[in-house]
Design an enzyme around this catalytic site. Structure first.
Site, PDB file in Angstrom:
ATOM      1  N   HIS A 120    -108.917   6.729  43.350  1.00  0.00           N
ATOM      2  CA  HIS A 120    -109.392   5.637  43.901  1.00  0.00           C
ATOM      3  C   HIS A 120    -110.861   5.377  43.069  1.00  0.00           C
ATOM      4  CE1 HIS A 120    -111.696   8.409  46.448  1.00  0.00           C
ATOM      5  NE2 HIS A 120    -112.754   7.707  46.176  1.00  0.00           N
TER       6      HIS A 120
ATOM      7  N   ASP B 189    -103.835  10.334  45.619  1.00  0.00           N
ATOM      8  CA  ASP B 189    -104.912  10.095  45.460  1.00  0.00           C
ATOM      9  C   ASP B 189    -105.348  10.941  44.156  1.00  0.00           C
ATOM     10  OD1 ASP B 189    -107.487   8.521  44.961  1.00  0.00           O
ATOM     11  OD2 ASP B 189    -108.382   9.413  46.859  1.00  0.00           O
TER      12      ASP B 189
ATOM     13  N   SER C 176    -116.207  11.746  45.573  1.00  0.00           N
ATOM     14  CA  SER C 176    -114.757  11.461  45.010  1.00  0.00           C
ATOM     15  C   SER C 176    -114.482  11.947  43.701  1.00  0.00           C
ATOM     16  CB  SER C 176    -114.507   9.789  45.033  1.00  0.00           C
ATOM     17  OG  SER C 176    -114.783   9.475  46.288  1.00  0.00           O
TER      18      SER C 176
END
Length: 253
Positions: free
Chosen positions: A67, A110, A203
């Site tokens: 992402h 992910d 992230s």
């Protein structure tokens, strides 16, 4: 079931949009000791701004979160805990490989591999980290680490120094009880019944247990860094070892 998934994704999506997910936010952590975590990578845009975390697994491959992918991603910076210090290696991104089954962060898969345009010079404040050779069994309350650059509270400012926090593993059952539904192939650690964990922007960074990068920072709950809330969720790297090996083999052939 579809309705439930849609409801959860409403909460997942806002903190993981481009605008809110960048910079790395470690909550209730401390500065990483010098010369530690030398596998940490800052994935940056064409302006030289930090976008997401990552970690070096070979001389020319970095792992991050799918992402995080964006057309602006241009460089990977390694070799220094302080992003404002010029003593680091800045290498252009050659290619980004996203897992073929990735659709949305809330649906799992992910994971992204970043191919560097040249090999990193190991031994100059830079080293690789091992990933699990096979499926792992983490124990409940096992203490691991998560690290990144950025805010230290929900409305805080980004920081230049790498921050690290200890987080405890939460069993899949307990995690599912809190989230109600989770994508497959994830690990939960920190964020629930604790003051420690990651926040929006961390992230792509690693969850490190016993010297192995076992997870990739994926998502938390609705832009909420005021723990406790729901457990933090990481992509389980061991479930993607075969895919990683295939990608590396294709590039080396």
């Amino acid at each position: 079931m579809v309705t439930l998934y849609q409801n959860i994704l409403i909460f997942l999506q806002p903190p993981l949009t481009y605008q809110n997910s960048h910079g790395s936010d470690i909550i209730d952590g401390e500065k990483a000791p010098e010369n530690s975590m030398q596998y940490m990578a800052s994935v940056q845009d064409n302006e030289g701004e930090h976008v997401c975390g990552g970690f070096l697994i070979t001389e020319d491959f970095v792992v991050s979160a799918a992402h995080c992918d964006d057309s602006s991603l241009t460089y990977v910076v390694l070799g220094n805990h302080n992003l404002k210090n010029g003593n680091h290696q800045k290498i252009k991104i050659e290619n980004k490989i996203i897992h073929k089954n990735y659709q949305h962060v809330g649906l799992g898969n992910d994971i992204m591999l970043i191919k560097l345009s040249e090999k990193v010079q190991l031994g100059h404040g830079v080293r690789v980290i091992q990933i699990p050779p096979a499926e792992i069994n983490l124990k409940e309350n096992q203490v691991c680490q998560v690290a990144g650059w950025g805010k230290t509270k929900t409305e805080g400012e980004l920081v230049d120094e790498l921050m690290v926090a200890n987080v405890s593993v939460i069993t899949s059952k307990n995690c599912e009880d809190q989230w109600m539904i989770l994508p497959a192939n994830v690990i939960c650690a920190g964020g629930y019944k604790t003051t420690k964990g990651f926040c929006q922007g961390d992230s792509g960074g690693p969850l490190v247990c016993h010297g192995f990068a076992v997870g990739i920072v994926s998502f938390n709950y609705y832009n909420n860094c005021k723990y406790p809330s729901k457990p933090n969720v990481y992509t389980d790297i061991s479930k993607y070892r075969k895919w990683i090996d295939e990608v590396l083999r294709n590039f080396f052939e």
